[in-house]
Design an enzyme around this catalytic site. Structure first.
Site, PDB file in Angstrom:
ATOM      1  N   CYS A 126       0.816  -1.227   0.000  1.00 58.31           N
ATOM      2  CA  CYS A 126       0.000   0.000   0.000  1.00 58.31           C
ATOM      3  C   CYS A 126       0.843   1.268   0.000  1.00 58.31           C
ATOM      4  CB  CYS A 126      -0.952  -0.009   1.188  1.00 58.31           C
ATOM      5  SG  CYS A 126      -0.174  -0.492   2.740  1.00 58.31           S
ATOM      6  N   HIS A 235      -2.888   6.330   4.428  1.00 60.59           N
ATOM      7  CA  HIS A 235      -1.466   6.486   4.726  1.00 60.59           C
ATOM      8  C   HIS A 235      -0.969   7.838   4.214  1.00 60.59           C
ATOM      9  CE1 HIS A 235      -1.571   2.429   5.939  1.00 60.59           C
ATOM     10  NE2 HIS A 235      -0.943   1.848   4.939  1.00 60.59           N
TER      11      HIS A 235
END
EC number: 1.2.1.11
Length: 330
Positions: A126, A235
């Protein structure tokens, strides 16, 4: 077009179903797959209930594509069985990413390398995905020499149990089951995945190694510090990029403004910059705080944010599947 989603009950699996529906992927039959304890349970897709089946039944149903998000161990043991049956696997775990015989794909960058022979395709980490989507167009123009990245990663990257730990601690329950070695609420853990002999974590080395593979350039130097923070929206990354060639900031904005899947949010005077709160639920990668590093030449600072369950996992996997269908590779 039969599509199997393996690990359909997990955080990423649920998001894959959502993304398939939102993007109106051309499914004629959905085959949700999960572990034995979930077989027989129901998932909802486009307002219809579908019954979760076993791995064996899923293979027998012969879907064109199986999108896996069931962990590395499951992928290592089962993805080859799906592939042997002629099913193209898009795998979200770390199991196949650095296998030299498997493609590691971010569609905006290297989907063109895919062929009908690629039966197991790896979805990158990710934190790597959102970074390379921004790095790649800049690398094409200026040549990237070195990247220094520090991440601020959501607990959703660990899974549902981590989200439960965060909210249990926030509610004052310090005795709730713990996924992390320390409290996560009101805390920051410079520790994602396991520590390796070189002092880095596995997550940090994923970012280093995967970036080179996806961007097809082993000469790019990457060093990372990955950190878990008590948020759930996505994130964030502070990225310092040293180029081979000099750049103009105006051109940086132009390049990123035209880059597929990238949205610039950069108006500090009006307090506009990417945040997990505003990236949550979106498929794009957001970039801001774009500024020259004044401590050395040919160097740029950026702030990059994306929803790790979307572009960092589910959306990227579905985009790979879309590419396979569009280009008649399945």
């Amino acid at each position: 077009m039969k599509i199997a989603v393996v690990g359909a009950t997990g955080l990423v699996g649920s998001e894959i179903l959502k993304v398939l529906e939102e993007r109106n992927f051309p499914i004629t039959e959905l085959i949700p797959v999960a572990s034995e304890r979930s077989v027989g349970k129901q998932v909802t897709f486009k307002g219809k209930q579908y019954t979760i089946v076993s791995f064996e039944d899923a293979i027998a149903a012969k879907p064109a594509i199986a999108i896996f998000s069931a962990g590395g161990g499951t992928s290592l043991s089962l993805a080859p069985k799906f592939a042997e049956a002629g099913i193209t696997v898009v795998d979200n775990s770390s199991a196949w990413r650095m296998d030299p015989t498997k493609k590691l794909v971010v569609p905006e960058i290297n989907a063109f390398t895919l062929t009908k022979e690629d039966k197991i395709i790896a979805n990158p980490n990710c934190s790597t995905i959102q970074m390379v989507v921004v790095l790649n167009p800049l690398h094409k123009r200026y040549g990237i020499k070195r990247v220094v990245v520090s991440t601020y990663q959501s607990v959703t990257g660990t899974g549902k149990a981590a989200v439960d730990q965060l909210f249990a601690e926030r509610a004052g329950n310090q005795d709730a089951p713990k996924v992390y070695p320390h409290p996560i609420d009101l805390n920051v853990l410079p520790h994602i995945d396991v520590f390796l002999d070189n002092g880095y974590t596995k997550e940090e080395m994923k970012m280093t190694n995967e970036t080179k593979k996806i961007m097809m350039d082993d000469n790019i130097a990457v060093t990372a510090t990955t950190v878990r923070i008590p948020t759930i929206g996505g994130h964030s990354e502070a990225v310092n990029i040293e180029f081979e060639n000099e750049f103009d900031l105006k051109d940086i904005y132009e390049i990123l403004g035209q880059a597929e899947g990238v949205v610039i949010q950069d108006d500090p005077q009006n307090k506009v910059y990417p945040m997990p709160l505003t990236a949550h639920g979106k498929d794009e990668t957001f970039v801001g705080r774009i500024r020259r590093d004044e401590s050395q030449p040919k160097t740029l600072n950026l702030w990059i944010v994306a929803d790790n369950l979307r572009k960092g996992a589910a959306t990227n996997a579905v985009q790979i599947a879309e590419y396979l269908v569009k280009n008649e590779l399945v």
